[in-house]
Design an enzyme around this catalytic site. Structure first.
Site, PDB file in Angstrom:
ATOM      1  N   GLU A 114      -1.356   8.476   2.646  1.00  0.00           N
ATOM      2  CA  GLU A 114      -0.924   9.758   3.205  1.00  0.00           C
ATOM      3  C   GLU A 114       0.467  10.175   2.724  1.00  0.00           C
ATOM      4  O   GLU A 114       0.835  11.344   2.805  1.00  0.00           O
ATOM      5  CB  GLU A 114      -0.956   9.701   4.732  1.00  0.00           C
ATOM      6  CG  GLU A 114      -0.948  11.078   5.379  1.00  0.00           C
ATOM      7  CD  GLU A 114      -1.268  11.049   6.849  1.00  0.00           C
ATOM      8  OE1 GLU A 114      -0.932  12.026   7.536  1.00  0.00           O
ATOM      9  OE2 GLU A 114      -1.870  10.062   7.319  1.00  0.00           O
TER      10      GLU A 114
ATOM     11  N   HIS B  59      -8.701   1.230   9.378  1.00  0.00           N
ATOM     12  CA  HIS B  59      -9.074   2.651   9.506  1.00  0.00           C
ATOM     13  C   HIS B  59     -10.317   2.992   8.681  1.00  0.00           C
ATOM     14  O   HIS B  59     -11.407   3.094   9.216  1.00  0.00           O
ATOM     15  CB  HIS B  59      -7.881   3.515   9.091  1.00  0.00           C
ATOM     16  CG  HIS B  59      -8.056   4.969   9.360  1.00  0.00           C
ATOM     17  ND1 HIS B  59      -8.743   5.804   8.512  1.00  0.00           N
ATOM     18  CD2 HIS B  59      -7.624   5.740  10.388  1.00  0.00           C
ATOM     19  CE1 HIS B  59      -8.737   7.035   9.011  1.00  0.00           C
ATOM     20  NE2 HIS B  59      -8.062   7.018  10.135  1.00  0.00           N
TER      21      HIS B  59
ATOM     22  N   HIS C 175      -5.441   5.507   4.383  1.00  0.00           N
ATOM     23  CA  HIS C 175      -6.502   6.019   5.270  1.00  0.00           C
ATOM     24  C   HIS C 175      -7.873   5.837   4.623  1.00  0.00           C
ATOM     25  O   HIS C 175      -8.489   4.795   4.764  1.00  0.00           O
ATOM     26  CB  HIS C 175      -6.232   7.484   5.620  1.00  0.00           C
ATOM     27  CG  HIS C 175      -5.159   7.669   6.643  1.00  0.00           C
ATOM     28  ND1 HIS C 175      -5.356   7.409   7.969  1.00  0.00           N
ATOM     29  CD2 HIS C 175      -3.881   8.082   6.527  1.00  0.00           C
ATOM     30  CE1 HIS C 175      -4.243   7.645   8.652  1.00  0.00           C
ATOM     31  NE2 HIS C 175      -3.329   8.051   7.786  1.00  0.00           N
TER      32      HIS C 175
ATOM     33  N   GLU D 233       0.798   4.376   4.582  1.00  0.00           N
ATOM     34  CA  GLU D 233      -0.230   4.977   5.432  1.00  0.00           C
ATOM     35  C   GLU D 233      -1.582   5.128   4.734  1.00  0.00           C
ATOM     36  O   GLU D 233      -2.067   6.234   4.510  1.00  0.00           O
ATOM     37  CB  GLU D 233       0.241   6.331   5.968  1.00  0.00           C
ATOM     38  CG  GLU D 233       1.496   6.245   6.815  1.00  0.00           C
ATOM     39  CD  GLU D 233       1.879   7.569   7.436  1.00  0.00           C
ATOM     40  OE1 GLU D 233       0.970   8.291   7.877  1.00  0.00           O
ATOM     41  OE2 GLU D 233       3.085   7.880   7.473  1.00  0.00           O
TER      42      GLU D 233
END
Length: 317
Positions: A300, A243, A285, A283
């Site tokens: 996250e 990402h 990012h 998560e």
């Protein structure tokens, strides 16, 4: 603030003891959504809380401070501006925000309704450049509040992240499987990617002038040299969903593996290293080089994680 020390692939034996490489710093609740981060001019880490509408500041070892915005504004990407302040996109509110290191916030409305600004970066011309995901435009915002928008030559391209070099800005077009380059006069050049369905998201520029990006759907990292050589490096885990991406001073790219719960590292010749995050399904990012020279990522689920760059494994584990 709670710290969590990570192990897994992020440790080795040093003087008979396991040496830690990844450490988490709790900065928000699990529903607040730390999303992107950057190093501020004050030597602190500044980060967005995309779900709860806040901009946070962390000095490691101190209690994090959160500046509350409208809860539903969707602050997404944050960058250090040329004026000593931090600038950020408000994806859901369709605005650009500015926050001083003292916490004073100014907001700028954009000309195109429902444009969904996402990526933002300082340009070589002393302005802020940003992507409009819903309108196929790249925007330029002067520090005086003047906004100019440039339409892309592609439709439904979904321009996402953006980064600058010494003369221009580079951005990913997630749904067009392409990179874009925009000069300071608004001229756009499109670079199609070799892999269909790559869905590029993150982008960063290196000290040698190379452009790096993540291909979230293809499980690859891309690099384009100043000479025009384009290379795609397949990840060992093609389902890792890379990402965010950042490049350190040595020209090595660091990226988040959102689907693999890892931080990855790739050298210009394609050698990978991977660091497991200590909390499952955290998560990751956004990613950035921090004020301490370490690599930091926004999780996250409510934390920032630090990777000890100076102690990274030499064996590519």
């Amino acid at each position: 603030m709670t710290e969590h020390a990570g192990h897994g692939h992020a440790q080795r034996q040093a003087h008979g003891q396991a040496q830690e490489y990844v450490r988490e710093y709790r900065v928000a609740g699990p529903g607040d959504g730390p999303y992107a981060l950057t190093t501020g001019p004050d030597g602190a880490l500044w980060f967005t809380l995309v779900h709860s509408g806040g901009i946070g500041r962390l000095v490691p070892g101190e209690v994090p401070v959160v500046h509350q915005l409208a809860p539903d504004c969707g602050p997404s990407v944050v960058c250090a501006g040329p004026d000593g302040a931090l600038w950020f996109t408000q994806y859901r509110a369709h605005r650009i925000g500015r926050i001083t290191t003292a916490g004073e916030v100014t907001e700028f409305a954009l000309p195109t309704e429902e444009c969904a600004p996402f990526g933002i970066a300082a340009g070589p011309d002393g302005a802020l450049w940003f992507t409009e995901m819903n309108s196929d435009r790249i925007g330029r915002l002067g520090t005086d509040g003047t906004v100019t928008e440039y339409r892309l030559p592609l439709s439904s391209a979904f321009p996402s992240a953006i980064a600058g070099d010494q003369t221009s800005m580079w951005f990913t077009m997630n749904q067009a499987d392409a990179l874009g380059r925009i000069d300071m006069d608004g001229t756009v050049t499109v670079h199609e990617l070799p892999t269909a369905g790559a869905a590029p998201v993150g982008i960063a520029t290196g000290p040698d002038g190379s452009v790096w990006w993540t291909e979230i759907a293809a499980g690859q990292i891309g690099r384009l040299t100043p000479e025009g050589r384009l290379t795609e490096y397949p990840l060992p885990d093609r389902a890792a969903r890379p990402h965010g991406i950042a490049v350190d001073t040595s020209g090595t790219a660091w990226f988040t593996e959102w689907g693999g719960n890892r931080i990855g590292r790739v050298t210009p010749d394609g050698r990978f290293s991977h660091y497991e995050l200590p909390t499952p399904e955290s998560e990751p990012h956004g990613i950035a080089v921090g004020p301490d020279g370490a690599v930091w990522t926004a999780l996250e689920t409510g934390a920032l994680a630090r990777v000890a760059v100076d102690d990274r494994p030499a064996d590519g584990s």
